[in-house]
Design an enzyme around this catalytic site. Structure first.
Site, PDB file in Angstrom:
ATOM      1  CB  CYS A   4     -14.192  59.639  24.169  1.00  0.00           C
ATOM      2  SG  CYS A   4     -15.991  58.611  23.677  1.00  0.00           S
TER       3      CYS A   4
ATOM      4  CD  GLU B  60     -11.159  57.862  22.387  1.00  0.00           C
ATOM      5  OE1 GLU B  60     -10.941  56.995  23.357  1.00  0.00           O
ATOM      6  OE2 GLU B  60     -12.493  57.256  21.991  1.00  0.00           O
TER       7      GLU B  60
ATOM      8  CE  LYS C  75     -12.020  57.129  27.294  1.00  0.00           C
ATOM      9  NZ  LYS C  75     -12.624  56.559  25.782  1.00  0.00           N
TER      10      LYS C  75
END
Length: 341
Positions: free
Chosen positions: A163, A45, A129
């Site tokens: 994540c 990430e 995200k």
């Protein structure tokens, strides 16, 4: 479509706040993974240009005063930047699929993004995200339903999340419903706030493994390292050293039954993890467990999934009557959908 191939997960420290150096390091890992026989290489990430750890070490006001914010903007990558083509060209040159984590800049906004590139250098997908975590929201904007997509590729049905997107049950359910076979779970490093609930590497490796079991899919999970140079730059006060330290690499690769497919590297070691994928194993595992298929109960629960791309400005040609009507219909549909919730 390939059914048997090798995948690679990068574990390394980013070139912190240095986009040009970061791209060079990215290409080096692409080349190394390809020469080792991998057909897919996945990066952590925010690999470019490093995770903004200062947001966890001090107040937002202190971050503004430190100069980190401006530097991060300048070293974030936009798709129309000529340097982005260097990465897609490397994927084509070395004939390997790439999933790249990076800080995406679009105009004045930043997003935690993943760029999926095929072995011809063409874009498979671009995603953001869906919900930045906690203080990440002081820097990054949000994605939308169009970012929750599993793609048909030469490697099978490929998807990616970042994540803590792996913690949200409905995120997972939406991905599983698209018959995902190979998944990239990109993580930062795991050295900060380990005392906080759910922040330790053990918990996050468990979340990754659970994703493999629940989704009956292969999971490639790269994670980054924190370098000594990063610690030196971030820690201008002694107490900050208690919150971040060198290391934190806990990259893993799991099979669709949750089995580890390779030995982990030392948490302080840079390198690439490799594992073999055989997609027939996905079919066997889904035969037992297909969470969004035969092992679900749509008569009891269903998920409303709006996969339309949302942008605050939608340019239309006023001379094109059909486009105006379509835009108006979409607006009415969104208003109706909101009222129904």
């Amino acid at each position: 479509m390939l059914t048997q191939y090798k995948v690679a997960a990068v574990q390394a420290a980013p070139e912190f706040l240095n986009l040009d150096a970061g791209i060079k390091k990215t290409i080096r890992f692409i080349k190394e993974a390809s020469e080792s026989g991998a057909k897919l290489v996945a990066f952590p990430e925010l690999w470019l240009t490093g995770y903004p750890w200062w947001i966890w070490l001090d107040t937002p006001a202190a971050a503004l005063a430190s100069g980190f914010v401006s530097r991060y903007y300048k070293n974030s990558l936009s798709y129309d930047d000529p340097r982005a083509k260097l990465i897609s060209d490397a994927a084509r040159e070395y004939k390997i699929n790439v999933v790249l984590g990076f800080s995406e800049r679009e105009n004045g906004s930043l997003y935690i993004s993943q760029w999926l590139i095929d072995s011809n250098g063409a874009t498979i997908g671009k995603r953001r995200k869906l919900k930045p975590t906690h203080v990440e929201r002081t820097i990054f904007g949000e994605g939308d339903g169009s970012d929750m997509v599993v793609h048909d590729t030469e490697l099978g049905r490929l998807g990616a999340l970042n994540c803590w997107e792996h913690v949200l049950p409905l995120n997972k359910f939406i991905m599983f419903s698209q018959n995902e076979q190979i998944h990239v779970a990109s993580w930062p490093s795991f050295t900060t706030y380990e005392f906080a609930s759910g922040m330790s590497w053990e918990i996050n490796n468990t979340v990754t493994r659970s994703y493999a079991v629940e989704g009956a899919c292969f999971v490639v999970a790269p994670s980054a390292l924190v370098s000594q140079a990063m610690v030196d730059e971030l820690c201008d006060k002694p107490e900050k050293h208690e919150l971040i330290s060198v290391g934190g690499g806990h990259s893993v690769i799991y099979g669709p039954g949750g089995e580890p497919l390779c030995e982990k590297l030392d948490p302080n070691e840079e390198g690439i993890l490799y594992a073999d994928v055989e997609l027939d194993a996905v079919d066997i595992c889904k035969h037992f467990l297909d969470c969004a298929g035969h092992y679900s109960r749509p008569d009891v629960y269903r998920v409303l999934f709006d996969k339309q791309r949302k942008r605050c400005v939608v340019p239309i040609d006023l001379e094109d009557e059909s486009r105006v009507e379509n835009a108006a219909s979409e607006f009415v549909r969104e208003v109706s959908f909101s009222k129904d919730q």
